[in-house]
Motif scaffolding. Sequence first.
Motif, PDB file in Angstrom:
ATOM      1  N   GLU A  75       0.829  -1.199   0.000  1.00 20.05           N
ATOM      2  CA  GLU A  75       0.000   0.000   0.000  1.00 20.05           C
ATOM      3  C   GLU A  75       0.863   1.249   0.000  1.00 20.05           C
ATOM      4  O   GLU A  75       0.608   2.203  -0.737  1.00 20.05           O
ATOM      5  CB  GLU A  75      -0.913   0.006   1.244  1.00 20.05           C
ATOM      6  CG  GLU A  75      -2.018  -1.028   1.219  1.00 20.05           C
ATOM      7  CD  GLU A  75      -3.216  -0.561   0.422  1.00 20.05           C
ATOM      8  OE1 GLU A  75      -3.131   0.503  -0.202  1.00 20.05           O
ATOM      9  OE2 GLU A  75      -4.237  -1.275   0.431  1.00 20.05           O
ATOM     10  N   ASP A  98       2.478   1.873  -3.379  1.00 25.77           N
ATOM     11  CA  ASP A  98       1.515   2.437  -4.327  1.00 25.77           C
ATOM     12  C   ASP A  98       1.260   3.906  -4.018  1.00 25.77           C
ATOM     13  O   ASP A  98       1.219   4.748  -4.919  1.00 25.77           O
ATOM     14  CB  ASP A  98       0.206   1.650  -4.257  1.00 25.77           C
ATOM     15  CG  ASP A  98      -0.854   2.232  -5.173  1.00 25.77           C
ATOM     16  OD1 ASP A  98      -0.636   2.252  -6.394  1.00 25.77           O
ATOM     17  OD2 ASP A  98      -1.885   2.704  -4.656  1.00 25.77           O
ATOM     18  N   ARG A 158       2.093   7.189  -6.423  1.00 26.23           N
ATOM     19  CA  ARG A 158       1.089   8.183  -6.813  1.00 26.23           C
ATOM     20  C   ARG A 158       1.504   9.598  -6.394  1.00 26.23           C
ATOM     21  O   ARG A 158       1.347  10.557  -7.148  1.00 26.23           O
ATOM     22  CB  ARG A 158      -0.253   7.814  -6.200  1.00 26.23           C
ATOM     23  CG  ARG A 158      -0.847   6.528  -6.789  1.00 26.23           C
ATOM     24  CD  ARG A 158      -1.892   5.908  -5.875  1.00 26.23           C
ATOM     25  NE  ARG A 158      -3.029   6.802  -5.645  1.00 26.23           N
ATOM     26  CZ  ARG A 158      -3.910   6.627  -4.671  1.00 26.23           C
ATOM     27  NH1 ARG A 158      -3.763   5.610  -3.816  1.00 26.23           N
ATOM     28  NH2 ARG A 158      -4.929   7.450  -4.540  1.00 26.23           N
ATOM     29  N   ASP A 176      -5.860  13.609  -4.387  1.00 23.42           N
ATOM     30  CA  ASP A 176      -6.126  12.383  -5.142  1.00 23.42           C
ATOM     31  C   ASP A 176      -7.265  11.645  -4.440  1.00 23.42           C
ATOM     32  O   ASP A 176      -7.104  11.154  -3.321  1.00 23.42           O
ATOM     33  CB  ASP A 176      -4.874  11.517  -5.194  1.00 23.42           C
ATOM     34  CG  ASP A 176      -5.020  10.321  -6.134  1.00 23.42           C
ATOM     35  OD1 ASP A 176      -6.167   9.941  -6.447  1.00 23.42           O
ATOM     36  OD2 ASP A 176      -3.987   9.764  -6.544  1.00 23.42           O
ATOM     37  N   GLU A 177      -8.416  11.541  -5.104  1.00 21.72           N
ATOM     38  CA  GLU A 177      -9.594  10.941  -4.489  1.00 21.72           C
ATOM     39  C   GLU A 177      -9.650   9.425  -4.670  1.00 21.72           C
ATOM     40  O   GLU A 177     -10.513   8.763  -4.082  1.00 21.72           O
ATOM     41  CB  GLU A 177     -10.864  11.571  -5.072  1.00 21.72           C
ATOM     42  CG  GLU A 177     -10.973  13.065  -4.783  1.00 21.72           C
ATOM     43  CD  GLU A 177     -12.278  13.660  -5.264  1.00 21.72           C
ATOM     44  OE1 GLU A 177     -13.172  12.882  -5.651  1.00 21.72           O
ATOM     45  OE2 GLU A 177     -12.408  14.900  -5.259  1.00 21.72           O
ATOM     46  N   ASP A 178      -8.768   8.843  -5.488  1.00 18.32           N
ATOM     47  CA  ASP A 178      -8.744   7.392  -5.634  1.00 18.32           C
ATOM     48  C   ASP A 178      -8.338   6.748  -4.309  1.00 18.32           C
ATOM     49  O   ASP A 178      -7.549   7.302  -3.537  1.00 18.32           O
ATOM     50  CB  ASP A 178      -7.748   6.971  -6.721  1.00 18.32           C
ATOM     51  CG  ASP A 178      -8.200   7.393  -8.114  1.00 18.32           C
ATOM     52  OD1 ASP A 178      -9.403   7.663  -8.280  1.00 18.32           O
ATOM     53  OD2 ASP A 178      -7.356   7.470  -9.019  1.00 18.32           O
ATOM     54  N   GLU A 179      -8.877   5.549  -4.047  1.00 21.18           N
ATOM     55  CA  GLU A 179      -8.576   4.883  -2.788  1.00 21.18           C
ATOM     56  C   GLU A 179      -7.173   4.275  -2.803  1.00 21.18           C
ATOM     57  O   GLU A 179      -6.774   3.690  -3.805  1.00 21.18           O
ATOM     58  CB  GLU A 179      -9.622   3.794  -2.507  1.00 21.18           C
ATOM     59  CG  GLU A 179     -11.020   4.348  -2.282  1.00 21.18           C
ATOM     60  CD  GLU A 179     -12.007   3.272  -1.884  1.00 21.18           C
ATOM     61  OE1 GLU A 179     -11.598   2.084  -1.780  1.00 21.18           O
ATOM     62  OE2 GLU A 179     -13.171   3.592  -1.647  1.00 21.18           O
ATOM     63  N   ALA A 195      -7.427   7.551  -0.511  1.00 23.42           N
ATOM     64  CA  ALA A 195      -7.332   8.969  -0.848  1.00 23.42           C
ATOM     65  C   ALA A 195      -6.189   9.639  -0.079  1.00 23.42           C
ATOM     66  O   ALA A 195      -5.809   9.213   1.017  1.00 23.42           O
ATOM     67  CB  ALA A 195      -8.655   9.658  -0.530  1.00 23.42           C
TER      68      ALA A 195
END
Length: 323
Positions: free
Chosen positions: A6, A9, A13, A92-95, A97
């Motif tokens: 996690e 990643d 990002r 960044d709203e992608d999980e 967030a």
Amino acid sequence: MSTTTELTDLERRVRGRLAERHPGEECGDLRTLPGGHSGLTYSITAGPVSYVVKAVPPGRRAVGRNDVLRQARVLRTLAASPVPVPEVIAVDEDEPAWFAMEFVDGEAVEPVLDEHRLDPGLCRRRMLALAGVLRDLHGTTRTETVEPLDPAGELERWSRTMRAVPPGLRPGGEDVLAALAAHIPDGIPPTLTHGDFRLGNVLCQGERPAAVVDWEIWGYGDPRIDLGWFLLFTDHHDFPRLGRAVPGLPTEEELLTAYLDGQPEPPALDWFRALARTKMAAIMGHNLRRHREGRHHDPDQERLPPTIAAMIRTARDILARRS
């Protein structure tokens, strides 16, 4: 997915977004910052510039204190206001967030509670300057459709927290809750509120407040909630076994005068001063209960009982003088 995966990643990002802002410059690693009670907080560099990243913990939902996007929204709301806050530079709203904001250098010291060697005169000037920041915050225009929290709702919230603490750890707690409930004041127009406004949540550069941080529980509500809480941190006698004497700190009256800046005192302020003490007792009682139940071992929590009792006693005394 493991925590390491996690983080890898998340790091990828974050670096990708910072590379857009700093083309050709090297990005550092995410480094965990200590402290904080919500989400995950990291530092990272892009070239010579430092940033702070707040992210939702792996496997957690972006709700409550972990809703870092909500924190980013209020910081952006305040960007054009007189209230000093870090600049949000990426969201960044992608999980899971996350958002990144500028790193603001400064000291966040609560004079009556933290270990420090600051000049007492500097502490006084910081606190008086911060009163003006709180006034500016309460003058900020509302930009979101949020149900405002009135005095009754705030009391209900902290009554639940207090009653989750065993009675033996909160002597007189029921009496003060009953006294507050018997004299709930009328609300006044809601404003933007921080929720935990005090010097310990402000980065200062010299005597200047440079950035108000820790916006996990901001909201729209009665500004006297913030004000009563802010006034609580002027006197170490309010915190037996915890507080430290700082000569020359502003009194509650001096701090209130600085906040009002010539405007009339809001009504029923003593009720909110008592509520602030009740809130502190509930928070400390909750922390002490968790320690004694083995949920969060911290022997330092055993210093809290005298302050919990003092908070409840002085809250009751304040209400009795005004009844």
